[in-house]
Structures are given as structure tokens and as C-alpha cells.
Design a protein around this motif. Structure first.
Motif, mmCIF file in Angstrom:
data_model
loop_
_atom_site.group_PDB
_atom_site.id
_atom_site.type_symbol
_atom_site.label_atom_id
_atom_site.label_comp_id
_atom_site.label_asym_id
_atom_site.label_seq_id
_atom_site.Cartn_x
_atom_site.Cartn_y
_atom_site.Cartn_z
ATOM 1 N N ARG A 58 3.965 13.432 2.669
ATOM 2 C CA ARG A 58 2.810 14.224 2.245
ATOM 3 C C ARG A 58 3.858 15.815 2.476
ATOM 4 O O ARG A 58 4.700 15.856 2.755
ATOM 5 C CB ARG A 58 2.313 14.152 4.145
ATOM 6 N N THR A 111 0.327 13.249 -0.799
ATOM 7 C CA THR A 111 -0.803 14.231 -1.210
ATOM 8 C C THR A 111 0.111 15.628 -0.135
ATOM 9 O O THR A 111 0.754 15.751 0.347
ATOM 10 C CB THR A 111 -1.624 13.539 0.455
ATOM 11 N N ASN A 113 -1.466 19.447 1.147
ATOM 12 C CA ASN A 113 -2.367 20.189 1.652
ATOM 13 C C ASN A 113 -2.030 21.422 2.470
ATOM 14 O O ASN A 113 -1.164 21.853 2.826
ATOM 15 C CB ASN A 113 -3.314 19.070 3.050
ATOM 16 N N LEU A 147 -2.369 16.952 10.192
ATOM 17 C CA LEU A 147 -1.865 17.572 8.685
ATOM 18 C C LEU A 147 -0.687 16.700 7.997
ATOM 19 O O LEU A 147 -0.406 15.653 6.833
ATOM 20 C CB LEU A 147 -1.950 17.899 8.051
ATOM 21 N N SER A 150 -1.717 12.615 10.820
ATOM 22 C CA SER A 150 -3.163 11.472 11.292
ATOM 23 C C SER A 150 -3.575 10.797 10.253
ATOM 24 O O SER A 150 -3.005 11.194 8.481
ATOM 25 C CB SER A 150 -4.306 12.707 11.236
ATOM 26 N N THR A 152 -6.756 9.641 9.845
ATOM 27 C CA THR A 152 -7.365 9.933 8.495
ATOM 28 C C THR A 152 -7.580 10.955 7.637
ATOM 29 O O THR A 152 -8.005 10.982 6.627
ATOM 30 C CB THR A 152 -8.781 11.272 9.845
ATOM 31 N N LEU A 153 -5.553 11.357 7.543
ATOM 32 C CA LEU A 153 -5.720 12.297 5.574
ATOM 33 C C LEU A 153 -5.101 11.007 5.129
ATOM 34 O O LEU A 153 -4.578 11.765 4.339
ATOM 35 C CB LEU A 153 -4.874 13.453 6.719
ATOM 36 N N LYS A 156 -5.681 12.222 1.635
ATOM 37 C CA LYS A 156 -6.444 12.836 0.963
ATOM 38 C C LYS A 156 -5.916 14.324 1.008
ATOM 39 O O LYS A 156 -4.658 14.573 1.355
ATOM 40 C CB LYS A 156 -7.460 13.880 2.552
ATOM 41 N N SER A 157 -5.888 14.813 -0.210
ATOM 42 C CA SER A 157 -4.873 16.260 -0.483
ATOM 43 C C SER A 157 -5.665 16.891 -0.716
ATOM 44 O O SER A 157 -7.117 16.767 -1.631
ATOM 45 C CB SER A 157 -4.343 15.612 -2.267
ATOM 46 N N GLU A 166 -11.055 21.152 8.355
ATOM 47 C CA GLU A 166 -11.490 21.432 7.110
ATOM 48 C C GLU A 166 -11.884 22.432 6.664
ATOM 49 O O GLU A 166 -13.378 22.731 7.386
ATOM 50 C CB GLU A 166 -12.041 19.894 6.103
#
Length: 201
Positions: A58, A111, A113, A147, A150, A152-153, A156-157, A166
Motif C-alpha cells: 500500500r 494500492t 490512497n 489507510l 485496515s 476493509t481497504l 481499494k485504490s 471516504e
């Protein structure tokens, strides 16, 4: 072999107040654009091969809710300089880079973010701007760690977060032409420094 699971680009210079004089980096670039955005762009470019080899990995870009659209006719703010504008433009540049890089990294397991960690945390940057802190450093750190770690991410990117939520950045972040302009400019500015950047160019 070496691994890199998480890269957090967090170095930055604040607004330094309205009356601040325009400053430049050793390369002659407007200082806030150079430090807040271009340095992270270059470092990330250099580390991409290692991040891809370490996937899932990440990248987290610590941006700000203070965002102003980049004026591509005067990115270095030579015509009319304002410290707040310089800061807000550099922070939006980070978000354009985040959205752009997320598209390039599809399918790699890496990813990227961006986030506004918290407003006016109790940091040197905020105190130098003579602002009374509103938030603790811990609040901002929690948002960054969310970020970075987690579950849950996972996968996700290209997202922008306001703290733990978000959110949506300035409209320019979602303009493909602006992102492409920034990428071309950035690759020209860092020059032949990075093999990865040459590849992307």
C-alpha cells in the motif's frame, strides 16, 4: 530479499502565513510544490519496483482538505505568489497523483490512497502558522494507519479520505486531462532520475 509493504508519503511544508515570500528548492522549483508533492512523486516512482515485488502493498499520500486547482500556465507561481495557494495546490497535486497512479497500478496488488488526516493537528507546521490546534496528532495518526493497515481497504485504490471517511477531493482530481498534464510535467521535472519514470513516460 528486501520487502516494502507500506509507503507513507507524509513530509510537508505548511502555508507559512499569507505574507510569506516565494521560496525555491535546490532545483529551482517552487518549494511547496517540490517538497509536498514532487519529492513524494519521485520517491514513489523509485520504490514502485520494490512495492510491486512485495505485493500486496500500500501507498498512502498524506494530503489535505486544503486544495486548490493547479494552474498549469503558472504551476511554479512565478506571477503572483501566495503561501496558502502554494500549499493547497501542492496538496491537490498529491491527490491527482494518487488517482492517476491507482489506474497505472491496477492488477499489480499495490494500492494507493490519499487522505486529509485531521484539521489543524498539534504539529510544528500548525504552530508556525500561528493557528490554535483543533485536533490531536493521534487523531491524524489513526486516520493514516487506517489507510495503511485496515483489512476493509484491501484492494481499494484511488480514493480520498477525510479522516476515517471516504470523501471527494476537488473536482480537478477527477479530470483525466489534468492528471495526464501533471504526470507529464512531473516526469519532465524529475528528469532522467528514475528508470521507472522513464518507463511510464
Amino acid at each position: 530479499t528486501s520487502r516494502l509493504d507500506i509507503l507513507i508519503n507524509n513530509a510537508g511544508i505548511g502555508t507559512a502565513g499569507q505574507g510569506a515570500k516565494r521560496q525555491v528548492s535546490a532545483d529551482g522549483y517552487e518549494l511547496r510544490f517540490a517538497v509536498n508533492y514532487l519529492a513524494g512523486f519521485l520517491l514513489t516512482s523509485e520504490l514502485l519496483p520494490l512495492l510491486k515485488a512485495s505485493a500486496p502493498a500500500r501507498i498512502v499520500n498524506v494530503a489535505s482538505a486544503g486544495q486548490q486547482a493547479i494552474d498549469f500556465s503558472d504551476v511554479m507561481l512565478t506571477r503572483s505568489y501566495d503561501g496558502v495557494r502554494a500549499y493547497c495546490q501542492s496538496k491537490l497535486a498529491q491527490i491527482l497523483f494518487t488517482v492517476d497512479l491507482a489506474e497505472q497500478l491496477k492488477g499489480t496488488g499495490v494500492t494507493v490512497n490519499a487522505l486529509h488526516p485531521a484539521s489543524y493537528m498539534n504539529t510544528t507546521m500548525v504552530r508556525q502558522a500561528r493557528v490554535t490546534p483543533w485536533s490531536s496528532v493521534e487523531t491524524g495518526a489513526d486516520a493514516i494507519l487506517n489507510l495503511a493497515t485496515s483489512p476493509t481497504l484491501n484492494g481499494k485504490s484511488g480514493l480520498y479520505f477525510d479522516g476515517l471517511r471516504e470523501s471527494r477531493a476537488d473536482a480537478q482530481a477527477y479530470d483525466a486531462k489534468a492528471r495526464q498534464q501533471l504526470r507529464s510535467l512531473s516526469l519532465d521535472l524529475i528528469g532522467p532520475a528514475s528508470p521507472t519514470s522513464k518507463e511510464q513516460h
